[in-house]
Design a protein around this motif. Structure first.
Motif, PDB file in Angstrom:
ATOM      1  N   LEU A 132      28.583  35.785  46.845  1.00 30.64           N
ATOM      2  CA  LEU A 132      29.633  36.230  44.805  1.00 30.64           C
ATOM      3  C   LEU A 132      28.793  37.905  45.069  1.00 30.64           C
ATOM      4  O   LEU A 132      29.827  38.780  44.684  1.00 30.64           O
ATOM      5  CB  LEU A 132      28.688  35.648  44.161  1.00 30.64           C
ATOM      6  CG  LEU A 132      28.998  34.230  43.985  1.00 30.64           C
ATOM      7  CD1 LEU A 132      29.171  33.262  42.972  1.00 30.64           C
ATOM      8  CD2 LEU A 132      30.959  33.818  43.604  1.00 30.64           C
ATOM      9  N   ARG A 133      27.973  38.659  45.400  1.00 24.36           N
ATOM     10  CA  ARG A 133      27.695  39.464  44.918  1.00 24.36           C
ATOM     11  C   ARG A 133      28.386  40.317  46.182  1.00 24.36           C
ATOM     12  O   ARG A 133      28.950  41.429  45.945  1.00 24.36           O
ATOM     13  CB  ARG A 133      26.604  40.335  45.168  1.00 24.36           C
ATOM     14  CG  ARG A 133      25.314  39.863  43.998  1.00 24.36           C
ATOM     15  CD  ARG A 133      24.246  39.807  44.409  1.00 24.36           C
ATOM     16  NE  ARG A 133      23.639  41.094  44.677  1.00 24.36           N
ATOM     17  CZ  ARG A 133      23.542  42.022  42.596  1.00 24.36           C
ATOM     18  NH1 ARG A 133      23.878  41.985  41.800  1.00 24.36           N
ATOM     19  NH2 ARG A 133      24.022  43.991  43.098  1.00 24.36           N
ATOM     20  N   MET A 134      28.919  40.031  47.344  1.00 24.34           N
ATOM     21  CA  MET A 134      29.642  40.632  48.232  1.00 24.34           C
ATOM     22  C   MET A 134      31.031  40.818  48.206  1.00 24.34           C
ATOM     23  O   MET A 134      31.374  41.801  47.717  1.00 24.34           O
ATOM     24  CB  MET A 134      29.129  40.147  50.243  1.00 24.34           C
ATOM     25  CG  MET A 134      27.808  40.401  50.555  1.00 24.34           C
ATOM     26  SD  MET A 134      27.283  39.977  52.224  1.00 24.34           S
ATOM     27  CE  MET A 134      27.484  37.790  51.907  1.00 24.34           C
ATOM     28  N   GLN A 135      31.074  39.747  47.386  1.00 23.05           N
ATOM     29  CA  GLN A 135      32.570  39.491  47.049  1.00 23.05           C
ATOM     30  C   GLN A 135      33.291  40.899  46.540  1.00 23.05           C
ATOM     31  O   GLN A 135      34.474  41.270  46.712  1.00 23.05           O
ATOM     32  CB  GLN A 135      32.754  37.806  47.269  1.00 23.05           C
ATOM     33  CG  GLN A 135      32.569  36.936  48.000  1.00 23.05           C
ATOM     34  CD  GLN A 135      33.061  36.983  49.068  1.00 23.05           C
ATOM     35  OE1 GLN A 135      33.934  36.943  49.538  1.00 23.05           O
ATOM     36  NE2 GLN A 135      32.078  37.013  49.987  1.00 23.05           N
ATOM     37  N   PHE A 136      32.412  40.916  45.121  1.00 22.16           N
ATOM     38  CA  PHE A 136      32.636  41.985  44.023  1.00 22.16           C
ATOM     39  C   PHE A 136      32.335  43.299  44.162  1.00 22.16           C
ATOM     40  O   PHE A 136      33.431  43.762  44.076  1.00 22.16           O
ATOM     41  CB  PHE A 136      32.003  41.196  42.790  1.00 22.16           C
ATOM     42  CG  PHE A 136      32.205  39.849  42.319  1.00 22.16           C
ATOM     43  CD1 PHE A 136      33.798  39.712  41.243  1.00 22.16           C
ATOM     44  CD2 PHE A 136      31.294  38.333  42.263  1.00 22.16           C
ATOM     45  CE1 PHE A 136      33.833  38.664  41.323  1.00 22.16           C
ATOM     46  CE2 PHE A 136      32.057  37.347  41.457  1.00 22.16           C
ATOM     47  CZ  PHE A 136      33.574  37.089  41.345  1.00 22.16           C
ATOM     48  N   ALA A 137      31.925  42.975  45.539  1.00 19.46           N
ATOM     49  CA  ALA A 137      31.386  44.495  45.929  1.00 19.46           C
ATOM     50  C   ALA A 137      32.503  45.483  46.612  1.00 19.46           C
ATOM     51  O   ALA A 137      32.628  46.013  46.792  1.00 19.46           O
ATOM     52  CB  ALA A 137      30.262  44.527  46.594  1.00 19.46           C
ATOM     53  N   LEU A 160      41.217  41.707  41.439  1.00 16.60           N
ATOM     54  CA  LEU A 160      40.858  41.089  40.608  1.00 16.60           C
ATOM     55  C   LEU A 160      40.084  42.582  39.894  1.00 16.60           C
ATOM     56  O   LEU A 160      40.364  43.173  38.959  1.00 16.60           O
ATOM     57  CB  LEU A 160      39.042  40.268  40.422  1.00 16.60           C
ATOM     58  CG  LEU A 160      39.409  39.403  40.784  1.00 16.60           C
ATOM     59  CD1 LEU A 160      37.996  38.847  41.071  1.00 16.60           C
ATOM     60  CD2 LEU A 160      39.353  38.151  39.808  1.00 16.60           C
ATOM     61  N   LYS A 161      39.938  43.782  40.489  1.00 12.85           N
ATOM     62  CA  LYS A 161      40.170  45.121  40.202  1.00 12.85           C
ATOM     63  C   LYS A 161      41.234  45.376  39.309  1.00 12.85           C
ATOM     64  O   LYS A 161      41.610  46.433  38.376  1.00 12.85           O
ATOM     65  CB  LYS A 161      39.647  46.342  40.752  1.00 12.85           C
ATOM     66  CG  LYS A 161      37.987  46.017  40.568  1.00 12.85           C
ATOM     67  CD  LYS A 161      37.576  46.608  41.869  1.00 12.85           C
ATOM     68  CE  LYS A 161      36.131  46.678  41.978  1.00 12.85           C
ATOM     69  NZ  LYS A 161      35.383  47.812  42.979  1.00 12.85           N
ATOM     70  N   TRP A 162      42.710  45.180  40.093  1.00  8.54           N
ATOM     71  CA  TRP A 162      44.117  45.176  39.427  1.00  8.54           C
ATOM     72  C   TRP A 162      44.478  44.133  37.924  1.00  8.54           C
ATOM     73  O   TRP A 162      44.480  45.446  37.368  1.00  8.54           O
ATOM     74  CB  TRP A 162      45.287  44.891  40.786  1.00  8.54           C
ATOM     75  CG  TRP A 162      46.153  45.304  40.225  1.00  8.54           C
ATOM     76  CD1 TRP A 162      47.324  46.088  39.659  1.00  8.54           C
ATOM     77  CD2 TRP A 162      47.322  44.730  39.243  1.00  8.54           C
ATOM     78  NE1 TRP A 162      48.154  46.460  39.151  1.00  8.54           N
ATOM     79  CE2 TRP A 162      47.993  45.085  38.506  1.00  8.54           C
ATOM     80  CE3 TRP A 162      46.288  43.103  38.491  1.00  8.54           C
ATOM     81  CZ2 TRP A 162      49.200  44.220  38.022  1.00  8.54           C
ATOM     82  CZ3 TRP A 162      47.210  42.528  38.278  1.00  8.54           C
ATOM     83  CH2 TRP A 162      48.852  42.938  37.888  1.00  8.54           C
ATOM     84  N   LEU A 163      43.612  43.674  37.736  1.00  6.45           N
ATOM     85  CA  LEU A 163      43.708  42.738  37.034  1.00  6.45           C
ATOM     86  C   LEU A 163      43.268  43.363  35.422  1.00  6.45           C
ATOM     87  O   LEU A 163      43.140  43.544  34.692  1.00  6.45           O
ATOM     88  CB  LEU A 163      43.413  40.882  37.209  1.00  6.45           C
ATOM     89  CG  LEU A 163      43.227  39.891  36.144  1.00  6.45           C
ATOM     90  CD1 LEU A 163      44.923  40.509  35.445  1.00  6.45           C
ATOM     91  CD2 LEU A 163      43.270  38.748  36.119  1.00  6.45           C
ATOM     92  N   LEU A 164      41.886  43.670  36.560  1.00 10.84           N
ATOM     93  CA  LEU A 164      41.118  44.317  34.890  1.00 10.84           C
ATOM     94  C   LEU A 164      41.680  45.534  34.463  1.00 10.84           C
ATOM     95  O   LEU A 164      41.751  45.897  33.652  1.00 10.84           O
ATOM     96  CB  LEU A 164      39.355  44.579  35.549  1.00 10.84           C
ATOM     97  CG  LEU A 164      38.644  43.036  35.713  1.00 10.84           C
ATOM     98  CD1 LEU A 164      37.621  43.326  35.584  1.00 10.84           C
ATOM     99  CD2 LEU A 164      38.589  42.701  34.536  1.00 10.84           C
ATOM    100  N   ARG A 165      42.617  47.123  35.471  1.00  6.42           N
ATOM    101  CA  ARG A 165      42.577  47.946  34.893  1.00  6.42           C
ATOM    102  C   ARG A 165      44.028  48.028  34.371  1.00  6.42           C
ATOM    103  O   ARG A 165      44.070  48.075  32.962  1.00  6.42           O
ATOM    104  CB  ARG A 165      43.211  48.594  36.043  1.00  6.42           C
ATOM    105  CG  ARG A 165      41.572  49.176  36.727  1.00  6.42           C
ATOM    106  CD  ARG A 165      42.168  50.224  37.959  1.00  6.42           C
ATOM    107  NE  ARG A 165      41.161  51.097  38.965  1.00  6.42           N
ATOM    108  CZ  ARG A 165      40.590  50.327  39.990  1.00  6.42           C
ATOM    109  NH1 ARG A 165      41.447  48.803  40.896  1.00  6.42           N
ATOM    110  NH2 ARG A 165      40.173  50.930  41.395  1.00  6.42           N
ATOM    111  N   SER A 166      45.095  46.742  35.058  1.00  7.40           N
ATOM    112  CA  SER A 166      45.964  46.226  33.452  1.00  7.40           C
ATOM    113  C   SER A 166      45.890  45.509  32.414  1.00  7.40           C
ATOM    114  O   SER A 166      46.614  46.364  31.408  1.00  7.40           O
ATOM    115  CB  SER A 166      47.281  45.324  34.731  1.00  7.40           C
ATOM    116  OG  SER A 166      47.164  45.643  35.772  1.00  7.40           O
TER     117      SER A 166
END
Length: 888
Positions: free
Chosen positions: A497-502, A699-705
């Protein structure tokens, strides 16, 4: 026609009162003035003659007549002016009818006992919609159908005709078809009439005869999911006493329901009701059982689907079922209409909804295993005042217009924008689970760039704490725990999981890897998914809840009571996992996941092997059944699950993330996305999901939006009239800090790290691999045990025990009083007390103290026994404050 009046300033009423006030004041002025001008009857006659212009007898009379004319002219002008002012805004805001619409758009009657019910809606010139069903006139061919009450048509002959509905000067037409079967004698249908009657009456609810063991020796299947068993219970149960063929009215089934015999469930069917007569007729005909070749309903639609109303208004509803053979029936009379929240809305036996208070309410409609929902919105005020609209934030994100439209519908006034330091603290805690440092607070407050909030979000998403925090969140959902999967597998999944989010790996690829994982669990972290949930049924429920937002648990034993999912749907989905094998490996703690060619899921009722098929949300998945043919069924499941055409996958993800940042999902609870639990803003949910798909599931795009939306930037203090809103984001909803974030926040504010057993000093709570790491503080504040995939496992409610931990607990006191902590450093540095106070506020609350707070803090410290004790008390008080424990 009706007049739209702002409840805060009813112009017409005010000006009308002014008009009458001026009128009566002028009357008295005229009377008094007249007494001064007219001294006797002779003067009265002379003045009247002079005013009329018939002549003048002397100069004195002329003067008095002129004065009288001036008085009368003034009175007339003031009276006319105030009356015109009263009328002008009323006529200016007058709302006229623009059009009318009839739903459903076509009507079909196929049984002599069926009726077709319509709903007539008028769209007004101001864009509002109101129900006019009761006011509309109806014209149709008397040879085909006739009006049978409130918006209902009954068959009088077979054929086709067009029904014309009129309201005021507007008309609408609806085609209606009466099948020949509607005029033929037909036996009462067990499936289409008897079972729905019992469901509508509530007889087969869980609290009545639908409970596990029934009531009073009479058991029915929950919401009629098993017609064969229901028929057998009615016909043969209690020695056959429930049905009396010779004298139907003596049947216990009817006597109990109508209270002719004592019945603990109360009155369910009045003796003169149509449902009672249908049951009586069914018994008289011989009580036929479930029909073998009857077409099954495939969809249920309720009209209207959405309506904006006022408290006290009424709205009739109609339900229409579509069948597999292409026929469409009005099933309003047999559908069950139930308000989700009885404090918000009530529904009559004739399917008429009446809202009870402002807000958004849902009426759930059930018929023959299908479900639909009607959304009723009651504005908190008629309209938002102009000053509030002018002060409202200017839309900057694609999200903003969707949120603003709901504010306009509900008359909600958005809160003022949050301060910069409030936003800094909010974004830091939400995105990385970490308090900003004192230096970050002061630097951000001093930054004068207009895009500093956007820059902040971008910066936070690149920090290592982002990986820590979101690994923690998804470890909770995936139930990663050494108690379940073993220590080696736990660490393996945590690392994966850490590798996926990193790497910010697209979420569809993460989901695909989890679903199709194979090999050694210790070496391939994603394969631990099949150690957490190891049976086809457990995998079905976990996968559906995690990636589709659907709770399938109910459908394991019977038809889902609030959705369309049947036992067949449940076990067809479970068949995807029937051939997954998990076997121990050669090394201790190792397990291997693989796909085999043998293994099927059996339907517990029919005993048949179930072919794999995905859950059909919109009708597009039905073709998938014939396409399954690969050796590993999970590949087909993953392909369908993550396909852009499957909008439910994206909707589930964006709804979760919206709830993480805004405090409440567009669908709440976030993992209970069903048709009878509609989103508060469906247009926004769809728009977010569509753009998330186009972003490549970033997911980072989603959080930014979401962080860019004005809803996320609003303050948490509601404006007047919007205090009761907890659904439409007119103000930011305060959120309690999660257990791990709270412990880290205490540690950061006190500048004293917490030491966890078996882990080096400096490891933060958001970095812990699972709940097996001992911490009484985390357990007390709701750390989940990772026993279920439900978001609800993390406890968010405050408790007395939590208060005691903060007030008298060892963890907080030890950190605050640490000889190497912030308090000790500040006291030993010999900086001014006011500087100490400012740093403690910045460290704990991410803001500078107000002048009043500085004065109070200085007084408290000065009154303390010694300087250090006073500073410790201040730090302790800030950590125990509501502002510290919540994201505001």
């Amino acid at each position: 026609m009706r007049r739209v009046i702002d409840p805060e300033l009813d112009w017409f009423t005010v000006m009308l009162l002014v008009h009458f006030a001026v009128y009566f004041a002028s009357f008295w002025i005229m009377t008094v003035s007249g007494l001064l001008v007219i001294r006797n009857m002779r003067d009265f006659a002379l003045v009247i003659v002079a005013i009329a212009g018939s002549g003048a007898y002397n100069v004195d009379v002329m003067k008095r007549a002129h004065r009288m004319k001036s008085i009368l002219a003034t009175v007339a002008f003031l009276s006319a002016a105030t009356f015109v002012l009263a009328l002008s805004p009323a006529w200016a805001t007058e709302v006229t009818a623009a059009s009318i619409r009839v739903e459903p758009p076509r009507l079909t009657i196929s049984s002599p006992r069926d009726v077709a019910q319509f709903v007539v809606s008028a769209t007004m010139s101001d864009g509002s919609t109101r129900d006019v069903t009761a006011e509309a006139s109806v014209r149709c061919s008397p040879r085909v159908a006739a009006l049978a009450g409130y918006g209902r048509l009954a068959p009088t002959g077979s054929g086709r005709t067009v029904v014309t509905l009129s309201w005021r000067s507007l008309t609408a037409k609806v085609p209606i078809t009466v099948a020949a079967s509607a005029m033929a004698k037909q036996p009462v249908s067990f499936l289409r009439e008897i079972e729905p009657i019992l469901t509508r009456a509530g007889c087969n609810q869980g609290a009545c005869h639908g409970s596990q063991f029934g009531k009073g020796s009479f058991k029915l299947s929950l919401f009629a999911y098993d017609p064969e068993a229901d028929y057998d219970s009615m016909l043969r149960g209690s020695g056959g006493r429930r049905i009396a063929f010779g004298r139907p009215s003596s049947s216990l089934l009817l006597r109990k329901a109508s209270m002719a015999a004592p019945h603990q469930g109360g009155l369910r069917l009045a003796a003169d009701s149509a449902d009672y007569k249908a049951l009586e007729h069914w018994i008289a005909e011989g009580a036929s059982g479930p029909e073998a070749k009857l077409a099954q309903p495939i969809s249920l639609t309720v009209y209207p689907r959405k309506r904006i109303m006022a408290v006290g208004d009424t709205q009739p509803m109609t339900a229409v079922a579509a069948y597999a053979d292409g026929t469409v029936r009005d099933v309003t009379r047999h559908a069950r209409f139930t308000p989700i929240d009885e404090h918000m809305t009530k529904v009559t036996a004739s399917a008429v909804a009446q809202p009870l208070k402002p807000g958004s309410a849902t009426v759930m409609v059930r018929y023959d295993g299908l479900a639909a929902a009607c959304n009723i919105i009651v504005p908190y005020s008629r309209r938002v005042s102009e000053p509030a609209l002018a002060a409202a934030p200017t839309p900057k994100s694609f999200i903003d217009p969707f949120v603003r439209s709901r504010w306009d519908e509900l008359g909600l006034t958005p809160s003022a924008r949050s301060t910069d330091t409030q936003f800094l603290r909010r974004a830091s805690l939400d995105l990385i689970g970490t308090l900003p440092t004192v230096e970050e607070v002061r630097s951000f407050a001093a930054d004068r760039r207009t895009d500093k909030r956007t820059r902040l979000v971008d910066h936070l998403l690149e920090r290592s704490e982002y990986t820590d925090y979101w690994t923690l969140k998804w470890s909770d959902l995936l139930r990663n725990s050494r108690a379940t999967v073993g220590k080696r597998a736990m660490w393996s999944l945590n690392s994966w999981l850490r590798m996926q989010f990193a790497a910010n790996r697209p979420f569809d690829k993460m989901a695909r890897d989890l679903i199709t994982a194979g090999g050694g669990v210790a070496a391939t972290g994603a394969a631990a998914y099949y150690r957490v949930a190891s049976t086809p049924t457990d995998l079905t429920e976990t996968t559906a809840q995690l990636f589709l937002g659907v709770r399938m648990q109910c459908a394991k034993c019977h038809h889902h009571p609030f959705e369309k999912w049947s036992q067949g749907d449940y076990y067809r989905f479970a068949a995807f996992f029937a051939q997954v094998a998990v076997r121990p490996g050669a090394d201790a703690g190792e397990h291997w996941v693989s796909s085999r060619r043998a293994g099927e899921v059996v339907h517990p009722k029919s005993g048949l092997n179930m072919a794999p098929a995905p859950l059909d949300f919109d009708g597009s998945a039905s073709r998938f059944v014939s396409e399954v043919g690969t050796e590993d069924r999970r590949l087909e499941l993953a392909a369908w699950l993550t396909a852009p055409a499957n909008k439910q996958f994206a909707r589930t993800v964006v709804n979760r993330y919206w709830s993480y940042l805004l405090g409440r999902g567009l669908v709440d609870p976030v993992d209970d996305m069903r048709v009878t639990n509609p989103p508060s803003n469906p247009e926004l949910l769809d728009a977010l999901a569509e753009r998330f798909i186009r972003s490549g599931y970033d997911l980072k795009w989603l959080l930014r939006s979401i962080c860019a939306s004005e809803a996320y930037h609003l303050g948490s203090v509601a404006r007047k009239g919007s205090e009761a809103d907890t659904v439409f984001y007119s103000h930011f909803l305060p959120k309690r800090l999660p257990a791990e974030v709270l412990l880290d926040a205490v540690s950061a504010a006190a500048e004293s790290p917490e030491k966890f057993a078996e882990l080096p000093l400096g490891v933060r709570a958001i970095s812990l691999p699972d709940a097996s790491v001992n911490s009484a503080f985390l357990d007390q504040f709701g750390r989940p045990a990772r026993a279920t995939a439900c978001e609800c496992e993390r406890v968010a409610e405050p408790s007395l025990g939590q208060a005691l931990v903060l007030i008298t607990g060892d963890s907080v006191n030890r950190m605050v009083c640490s000889p190497k902590g912030r308090v000790a450093r500040l006291v030993e540095s010999q900086v001014s007390i006011s500087a100490v106070v400012r740093e403690l506020y910045c460290a704990a609350l991410s803001r500078e103290p107000t002048p009043r707070e500085i004065t109070m803090a200085l007084r408290a410290i000065s009154e303390s026994a010694d300087r250090r004790r006073g500073v410790e008390d201040l730090a302790w008080a800030l950590i125990n404050s509501t502002e510290f424990r919540y994201v505001l």
